[in-house]
Design a protein around this motif. Structure first.
Motif, PDB file in Angstrom:
ATOM      1  N   SER A 220     -20.054  15.866  19.649  1.00  0.00           N
ATOM      2  CA  SER A 220     -19.077  15.867  18.561  1.00  0.00           C
ATOM      3  C   SER A 220     -17.774  15.282  19.079  1.00  0.00           C
ATOM      4  O   SER A 220     -17.410  15.499  20.240  1.00  0.00           O
ATOM      5  N   VAL A 221     -17.069  14.559  18.227  1.00  0.00           N
ATOM      6  CA  VAL A 221     -15.780  13.983  18.631  1.00  0.00           C
ATOM      7  C   VAL A 221     -14.612  14.854  18.183  1.00  0.00           C
ATOM      8  O   VAL A 221     -13.454  14.446  18.266  1.00  0.00           O
ATOM      9  N   THR A 222     -14.921  16.058  17.745  1.00  0.00           N
ATOM     10  CA  THR A 222     -13.852  16.948  17.289  1.00  0.00           C
ATOM     11  C   THR A 222     -13.929  18.333  17.919  1.00  0.00           C
ATOM     12  O   THR A 222     -13.232  19.252  17.495  1.00  0.00           O
ATOM     13  N   ASP A 223     -14.769  18.514  18.955  1.00  0.00           N
ATOM     14  CA  ASP A 223     -14.953  19.854  19.536  1.00  0.00           C
ATOM     15  C   ASP A 223     -14.138  20.079  20.804  1.00  0.00           C
ATOM     16  O   ASP A 223     -14.213  21.140  21.411  1.00  0.00           O
TER      17      ASP A 223
ATOM     18  N   ILE B 290     -11.064  15.359  28.863  1.00  0.00           N
ATOM     19  CA  ILE B 290     -10.981  15.185  27.415  1.00  0.00           C
ATOM     20  C   ILE B 290      -9.536  15.241  26.957  1.00  0.00           C
ATOM     21  O   ILE B 290      -8.720  15.987  27.505  1.00  0.00           O
ATOM     22  N   ALA B 291      -9.204  14.417  25.969  1.00  0.00           N
ATOM     23  CA  ALA B 291      -7.897  14.454  25.303  1.00  0.00           C
ATOM     24  C   ALA B 291      -8.145  14.851  23.855  1.00  0.00           C
ATOM     25  O   ALA B 291      -8.408  13.989  22.991  1.00  0.00           O
ATOM     26  N   PRO B 292      -8.117  16.154  23.549  1.00  0.00           N
ATOM     27  CA  PRO B 292      -8.463  16.615  22.204  1.00  0.00           C
ATOM     28  C   PRO B 292      -7.535  16.049  21.132  1.00  0.00           C
ATOM     29  O   PRO B 292      -6.327  16.053  21.277  1.00  0.00           O
ATOM     30  N   GLY B 293      -8.136  15.566  20.048  1.00  0.00           N
ATOM     31  CA  GLY B 293      -7.364  15.092  18.902  1.00  0.00           C
ATOM     32  C   GLY B 293      -6.399  13.972  19.207  1.00  0.00           C
ATOM     33  O   GLY B 293      -5.397  13.804  18.506  1.00  0.00           O
ATOM     34  N   ALA B 294      -6.706  13.147  20.207  1.00  0.00           N
ATOM     35  CA  ALA B 294      -5.766  12.118  20.638  1.00  0.00           C
ATOM     36  C   ALA B 294      -5.692  10.926  19.698  1.00  0.00           C
ATOM     37  O   ALA B 294      -4.733  10.153  19.740  1.00  0.00           O
ATOM     38  N   LEU B 295      -6.711  10.760  18.847  1.00  0.00           N
ATOM     39  CA  LEU B 295      -6.765   9.610  17.943  1.00  0.00           C
ATOM     40  C   LEU B 295      -6.704  10.078  16.498  1.00  0.00           C
ATOM     41  O   LEU B 295      -7.410  11.009  16.105  1.00  0.00           O
ATOM     42  N   THR B 296      -5.858   9.432  15.707  1.00  0.00           N
ATOM     43  CA  THR B 296      -5.813   9.674  14.267  1.00  0.00           C
ATOM     44  C   THR B 296      -6.670   8.625  13.585  1.00  0.00           C
ATOM     45  O   THR B 296      -6.316   7.436  13.574  1.00  0.00           O
ATOM     46  N   LEU B 297      -7.799   9.048  13.046  1.00  0.00           N
ATOM     47  CA  LEU B 297      -8.787   8.106  12.504  1.00  0.00           C
ATOM     48  C   LEU B 297      -8.808   8.142  10.984  1.00  0.00           C
ATOM     49  O   LEU B 297      -8.899   9.208  10.364  1.00  0.00           O
ATOM     50  N   LEU B 298      -8.752   6.974  10.385  1.00  0.00           N
ATOM     51  CA  LEU B 298      -8.841   6.845   8.929  1.00  0.00           C
ATOM     52  C   LEU B 298     -10.303   6.683   8.550  1.00  0.00           C
ATOM     53  O   LEU B 298     -10.820   5.576   8.432  1.00  0.00           O
TER      54      LEU B 298
ATOM     55  N   GLN C  65      -8.525  12.050  10.060  1.00  0.00           N
ATOM     56  CA  GLN C  65      -9.184  12.956  11.009  1.00  0.00           C
ATOM     57  C   GLN C  65      -8.524  12.846  12.380  1.00  0.00           C
ATOM     58  O   GLN C  65      -8.119  11.771  12.793  1.00  0.00           O
ATOM     59  N   ARG C  66      -8.455  13.981  13.076  1.00  0.00           N
ATOM     60  CA  ARG C  66      -8.030  13.976  14.474  1.00  0.00           C
ATOM     61  C   ARG C  66      -9.283  13.964  15.335  1.00  0.00           C
ATOM     62  O   ARG C  66     -10.145  14.832  15.215  1.00  0.00           O
ATOM     63  N   VAL C  67      -9.383  12.955  16.199  1.00  0.00           N
ATOM     64  CA  VAL C  67     -10.597  12.701  16.963  1.00  0.00           C
ATOM     65  C   VAL C  67     -10.285  12.726  18.459  1.00  0.00           C
ATOM     66  O   VAL C  67      -9.249  12.228  18.898  1.00  0.00           O
ATOM     67  N   ASP C  68     -11.207  13.310  19.231  1.00  0.00           N
ATOM     68  CA  ASP C  68     -11.042  13.370  20.688  1.00  0.00           C
ATOM     69  C   ASP C  68     -11.252  11.996  21.331  1.00  0.00           C
ATOM     70  O   ASP C  68     -12.028  11.175  20.832  1.00  0.00           O
ATOM     71  N   LEU C  69     -10.597  11.793  22.462  1.00  0.00           N
ATOM     72  CA  LEU C  69     -10.848  10.640  23.321  1.00  0.00           C
ATOM     73  C   LEU C  69     -11.088  11.133  24.736  1.00  0.00           C
ATOM     74  O   LEU C  69     -10.657  12.228  25.101  1.00  0.00           O
ATOM     75  N   GLY C  70     -11.775  10.315  25.517  1.00  0.00           N
ATOM     76  CA  GLY C  70     -11.960  10.617  26.929  1.00  0.00           C
ATOM     77  C   GLY C  70     -10.964   9.834  27.760  1.00  0.00           C
ATOM     78  O   GLY C  70     -10.508   8.756  27.369  1.00  0.00           O
ATOM     79  N   VAL C  71     -10.628  10.380  28.921  1.00  0.00           N
ATOM     80  CA  VAL C  71      -9.691   9.726  29.838  1.00  0.00           C
ATOM     81  C   VAL C  71     -10.288   9.763  31.238  1.00  0.00           C
ATOM     82  O   VAL C  71     -10.751  10.805  31.695  1.00  0.00           O
TER      83      VAL C  71
END
Length: 303
Positions: free
Chosen positions: A224-227, A294-302, A128-134
């Protein structure tokens, strides 16, 4: 960085050296056994303390030999690792083993090491591609967060919870809440950016990526962590009797309709809060003003 065949490359297994007084180390043994049964090599990455652990993560990621990272710990370990750019470039799996596991709870991740590893391996072909905050700080430092940037009352609770050196899980935050209620005060916040411009007196102005903070308090129930958006949660001033009612609704996630509460979807905001110390993923970040995006999709989550 050269590509490494995924079927022979090792996972970096990152163990929080302070995770719940040894819970992370105990989970790590079970994780390593599960990977061995799956014939997958692993490199254990840990350190004497948080700073040393982060340094070891950076060094191992810079080799270009890892297929991904498996983090054994809680929100604090996630916050530690995502500060490393090379780590953010790798797929990351999580085995919850901390006092606060709010990010893991967003995905209903299992605390059982063998089940957690099975899910991580199953997700490897389709992560999954997950958002992160900065958040950018006045000293020029940039800090990444997975769950929330807490400013105000909830940050103060976090500070008190961290001072309790016992493996009490979410109970630490409840004890911190009770202690902070005894010195309850309003803070002055100035907000600008996507949420408009205003100054108000209140309890908190917290930026949420996930739904929950403090070991399960659903501060932003619809997050949501993907919006590609963050949730700014503001709670304005309330007297001591009223604040108990507001906090009770916050704990149950039924506070969205309260007149003291405003939740706004944002992509970029600025928060000024005098000398308030912000917390992020359970750890102190610094004083503001805070420029948050927001940094959209910044993390690749397993997961």
């Amino acid at each position: 960085m050269g590509a490494v065949p995924s079927n022979t490359a090792p996972f970096g297994v990152v163990v929080n050296p302070r995770s719940a007084l040894g819970r992370g180390a105990r989970s790590a043994k079970k994780v390593l056994r599960a990977l061995e049964r799956a014939s997958i090599p692993a490199r254990v990455i840990t350190g004497r303390d948080a700073i040393h652990c982060q340094q070891r993560v950076r060094e191992e990621c810079q080799t270009g030999e890892l297929r991904g990272l498996i983090l054994i710990g809680g929100d604090g370990l996630i916050g530690l690792v995502i500060q490393v750019p090379e780590a953010r470039d790798l797929p990351i799996g999580i085995v919850p083993a901390g006092s606060g596991n709010d990010f893991a709870s967003q995905f209903a991740l299992s605390h059982h090491p063998a089940r957690a590893i099975a899910r991580i391996l199953a997700a490897e072909p389709r992560p999954q591609r997950v958002d992160l905050g900065v958040v950018s700080l006045p000293n020029g430092r940039t800090h990444w967060f997975a769950g929330a940037l807490n400013v105000g009352f909830d940050a103060a609770i976090n500070r008190r919870a961290n001072a309790i050196g016992l493996p009490l899980g979410p109970l630490r935050y409840q004890l911190g809440l009770l202690a902070e209620l005894t010195v309850l005060k309003s803070r002055r916040f100035t907000i600008s950016g996507d949420a408009g411009e205003r100054t108000f007196s209140g309890l908190l102005a917290t930026v949420m990526n996930t739904r929950a903070v403090g070991g399960g308090i659903p501060l932003a129930p619809r997050a949501s962590v993907t919006d590609g958006e963050l949730n700014l949660v503001e709670v304005t001033h309330a007297g001591k009797l009223r604040v108990l009612s507001v906090l009770g609704r916050l704990a149950r996630g039924t506070h969205e309709s309260l007149p003291e509460v405003t939740i706004t979807k944002v992509r970029h905001i600025r928060i000024e809060a005098d000398a308030e110390i912000a917390y992020s993923d359970g750890e102190p970040v610094g004083t503001g003003p805070f420029e948050v995006h927001i940094a959209p999709g910044a993390l690749t989550l397993l997961a």
